[in-house]
Design a protein around this motif. Structure first.
Motif, PDB file in Angstrom:
ATOM      1  N   ALA A 436       0.832  -1.208   0.000  1.00 40.18           N
ATOM      2  CA  ALA A 436       0.000   0.000   0.000  1.00 40.18           C
ATOM      3  C   ALA A 436       0.865   1.255   0.000  1.00 40.18           C
ATOM      4  N   GLU A 437       1.980   1.223   0.719  1.00 45.09           N
ATOM      5  CA  GLU A 437       2.895   2.365   0.730  1.00 45.09           C
ATOM      6  C   GLU A 437       3.495   2.585  -0.656  1.00 45.09           C
ATOM      7  N   ASP A 438       3.879   1.486  -1.331  1.00 37.62           N
ATOM      8  CA  ASP A 438       4.416   1.618  -2.683  1.00 37.62           C
ATOM      9  C   ASP A 438       3.349   2.117  -3.657  1.00 37.62           C
ATOM     10  N   ALA A 439       2.120   1.662  -3.489  1.00 37.00           N
ATOM     11  CA  ALA A 439       1.040   2.121  -4.370  1.00 37.00           C
ATOM     12  C   ALA A 439       0.821   3.622  -4.235  1.00 37.00           C
ATOM     13  N   ALA A 440       0.880   4.123  -3.000  1.00 34.96           N
ATOM     14  CA  ALA A 440       0.725   5.569  -2.791  1.00 34.96           C
ATOM     15  C   ALA A 440       1.875   6.339  -3.429  1.00 34.96           C
ATOM     16  N   SER A 441       3.091   5.816  -3.304  1.00 32.68           N
ATOM     17  CA  SER A 441       4.252   6.488  -3.902  1.00 32.68           C
ATOM     18  C   SER A 441       4.161   6.482  -5.423  1.00 32.68           C
ATOM     19  N   ILE A 442       3.719   5.365  -6.010  1.00 34.90           N
ATOM     20  CA  ILE A 442       3.607   5.290  -7.467  1.00 34.90           C
ATOM     21  C   ILE A 442       2.518   6.239  -7.968  1.00 34.90           C
ATOM     22  N   MET A 443       1.429   6.376  -7.231  1.00 36.92           N
ATOM     23  CA  MET A 443       0.388   7.327  -7.621  1.00 36.92           C
ATOM     24  C   MET A 443       0.916   8.757  -7.599  1.00 36.92           C
ATOM     25  N   ARG A 444       1.793   9.047  -6.660  1.00 40.84           N
ATOM     26  CA  ARG A 444       2.412  10.386  -6.638  1.00 40.84           C
ATOM     27  C   ARG A 444       3.265  10.594  -7.890  1.00 40.84           C
ATOM     28  N   VAL A 445       4.001   9.560  -8.287  1.00 38.48           N
ATOM     29  CA  VAL A 445       4.827   9.676  -9.493  1.00 38.48           C
ATOM     30  C   VAL A 445       3.950   9.886 -10.722  1.00 38.48           C
TER      31      VAL A 445
END
Length: 668
Positions: A436-445
């Motif tokens: 979930a943390e990686d998904a949030a970071s990828i959405m920011r990218v």
């Protein structure tokens, strides 16, 4: 002087005092309004009669056999065919759409027209201020239109307003409601009197002050021009413009009534007041101060000010405190980043906490690095706590914080993401749900790349398999400098390499962590001093001087170690494409160093690595102390040329030195 000229001069001198035609100006406005209303009503009545009253009545007789239906020739309309009506409606619809686009703020032409109408309205209001500022000048005078420059300019403005009124009338959905709008009444009471003034050869200030009500359109215009972006700024502008409009309009009414006098007293109680005196009088009255130096003498003026006090006092007591409250409650970390010309800045987002920011700044601003001429802009949805706010205050010269989200394009515009050198996305390494943390970071990218494709993005991820999702982003480009640092991959990779080479993970951790080794301690053993000295080294990049051209990597490494006391471990090898470079670690002797080759060194500080850039074979051949190797005089021009090339071609080295260690160090 001929007798007819004397009679004309006498009439001009007596008309202002003996005869008044103020009623003619007002009647022209009322007649214009009534003609518009009656015309629309007649048009609607005729449309109702012709469209609904004359419908054909079809009688169906069931007892008689139906006659055969005779088909009409093709193209011949049936009786009462609606084809002409449809053509008329189509023509009117096209005209309405054209007028709507012309006055709409959604198009460039519409924005220009809206701004032009506002500017000309203010210009017409300024002309009124000039004419009304003279207290001794009567409201109605026999000044010839040909001799009055202000009247001529104001007439030109009114002709433009008349054209704009017609365009707005065509674009209106409901003509009746349009004719009853405030801005329509402004045109009724300002445009016809300017035409009547030419016919009567008179000048009447009248109701030209109603143009002040156009100030209420300021918020809409500023939104069309993308000046107002926040709800607080829009609300402040609306309150201020409404207050100013009512204030200026009320002052105009007082000026008209007091300078004209009461008609039922034959205008004998006229009080000469300048417009600015009326402005002052209303402000003193609304604020309940009431000095009493200026007051209304006419009956109409007293009646008006009685009702205006209730409205003005309510506005003064509610609008001004609300404006000050909105100004005082402006977000502390709002606003936008003001970039300085020639100065770099990076944007850091994601998991912004005291620990992550402090760890990042400690490595980024370490004393062993060169002077960091780069500002750091942090953006986060949550406000910083006291500890984090203290970190920002201690580094306020190069650090700024803005409250917002990179998921919002407006916030990305606030931090000037398009002008930034890079954007860093920090991850929460203590997250209980790494995916979930990686998904949030990828959405920011994705949000950042959608806003600006050219921005260089460096992201932290927790899980290795989530790196594949970045390849689905169309604008993600490794060659451009986009990079991902996977914490789990680094940890597991270091563990695996430590099994093959014990101590490898410790060495790499020491390289990425910024430490300083000052001098050897006599209280420690030799191996302890050597270990501390080694742990104080970091990875640096620098351009090799021309003295290294043509050498193989082993020869260059030997020269750096023996002469410069530097450890060269890798070089940047340029491919066929200048942008497709590779890093060669301890390459074979077949590779020879070309001009402006980037070298990767293990050293104590960036100052030590500068030796390889300044090294000159002719000047420094016999130097025994490497610390004395500085810029020599015989290579001035070559240094400047090399610096230019480094600036253009060493982007990877810049980001490797600045950002990569800061990301990796937060893993351990």
């Amino acid at each position: 002087m001929p007798s007819y000229q004397q009679e004309l001069r006498t009439d001009e001198n007596n008309c202002a005092s003996d005869e008044r035609y103020w009623w003619a100006f007002l009647v022209s406005s009322v007649i214009t309004f009534l003609i518009c209303i009656i015309s629309v009503c007649i048009y609607r009545l005729l449309g109702y009669i012709f469209c609904h009253a004359w419908k054909p009545v079809v009688v169906i007789e069931a007892s008689k056999p139906s006659s055969p239906v005779v088909p009409l020739p093709p193209g011949k309309p049936t009786p009462l065919s609606p084809v002409p009506e449809a053509e008329e409606v189509t023509w009117m619809t096209e005209a309405k759409d054209w007028a709507g686009e012309l006055i709409s703020g959604q198009t460039v032409t519409g924005r220009i027209l809206v701004v032009l109408v506002f500017v000309l309205s203010i210009a017409s209001l300024v002309i009124y201020f000039i004419d009304a500022s003279q207290a001794q000048k009567p409201v109605e005078s026999c000044e010839s239109w040909t001799d009055n420059t202000n009247a001529q300019v104001d007439l030109a403005f009114n002709i433009f307003f008349l054209i704009h009124f017609c365009i707005r009338f065509i674009a209106a959905n409901d003509k009746i409601w349009f004719l009853l709008e405030v801005y329509s009444f402004i045109d009724y009471f300002t445009i016809p009197p300017s035409l009547v003034a030419i016919y009567l050869n008179r000048n009447w200030l009248g109701l030209r002050f109603l143009r002040a009500l156009r100030l209420m359109t300021v918020p809409d215009i500023l939104q069309y021009l993308n000046v107002l972006k926040t709800s607080a700024s829009i609300q402040i502008t609306q309150l201020a413009s409404t207050f100013m409009s009512v204030w200026l309009t009320g002052a105009g009414i007082i000026h008209l009534l007091e300078n004209t006098g009461d008609p039922f007293f034959a205008f004998s109680n006229r009080q000469p007041l300048g417009y600015w005196d009326c402005i002052y009088f209303l402000l003193v009255t609304m604020s309940t101060v009431g000095y009493g130096d200026i007051f209304c003498q006419t009956v109409l003026g007293k009646i008006f000010i009685t009702f205006f006090i209730m409205l003005g006092l309510a506005m003064f007591a509610s609008y001004l405190p609300e404006i000050f409250e909105l100004i005082g409650t402006r977000p502390k970390y709002g606003g936008e980043y003001k970039s300085e010309k020639g100065k770099k800045h990076i944007v850091v987002c994601g998991h912004i906490t005291y620990e992550s920011v402090n760890s990042f700044l400690t490595d980024f601003l370490h004393e062993d690095r060169e002077d960091v001429d780069c500002e750091i802009v942090f953006i986060n949805r949550k406000l910083p706590d006291l500890d984090l706010e203290g970190v920002f205050k201690r580094n306020f010269t190069i650090v700024e914080f803005f409250q917002g989200s990179v998921m919002d394009p407006k916030d990305l515009e606030r931090v000037q993401i398009k002008q930034a050198d890079a954007c860093l996305v920090l991850a929460n390494k203590y997250s209980h749900d790494p995916d979930a943390e990686d998904a949030a970071s990828i959405m920011r990218v994705i949000s950042i790349k959608n806003f600006c494709e050219e921005i260089r993005v460096i992201i932290q991820l927790m899980q290795y398999h989530n790196k594949a999702y970045l390849l689905n982003i169309p604008s993600w480009d490794w060659k451009r400098g986009d990079d991902v640092i996977c914490l789990a991959e680094l940890k597991l990779g270091f563990i695996a390499q430590s099994c093959l080479a014990p101590g490898f993970s410790t060495m790499m951790a020491n390289l990425f962590a910024m430490r300083s080794f000052k001098s050897s301690s006599t209280t420690l053993n030799m191996w302890q001093n050597d270990y501390l000295r080694g742990s104080g080294m970091e990875m640096y990049t620098e351009t090799l001087s021309k003295a290294f051209n043509g050498l193989t990597f082993p020869q260059a490494a030997e020269l750096c170690f023996t002469k410069l006391e530097l450890l060269l471990i890798a070089i940047e090898v340029k491919g066929d494409d200048l942008h497709d470079n590779q890093i060669a670690i301890n390459p074979k002797p077949v590779i020879k160093l070309a001009s402006n080759t980037q070298g990767f060194f293990m050293a104590q500080s960036a100052e030590e690595v500068k030796r390889v850039f300044f090294y000159c074979k002719h000047c420094h051949e016999d130097v025994t102390d490497p610390s004395t190797i500085k810029k020599c005089k015989c290579k001035n021009c070559e240094y400047e040329a090399s610096i230019t090339v480094v600036t253009l071609r060493s982007k990877f080295a810049y980001f490797f030195n600045a950002f990569y260690p800061c990301f990796v160090v937060s893993t351990f």
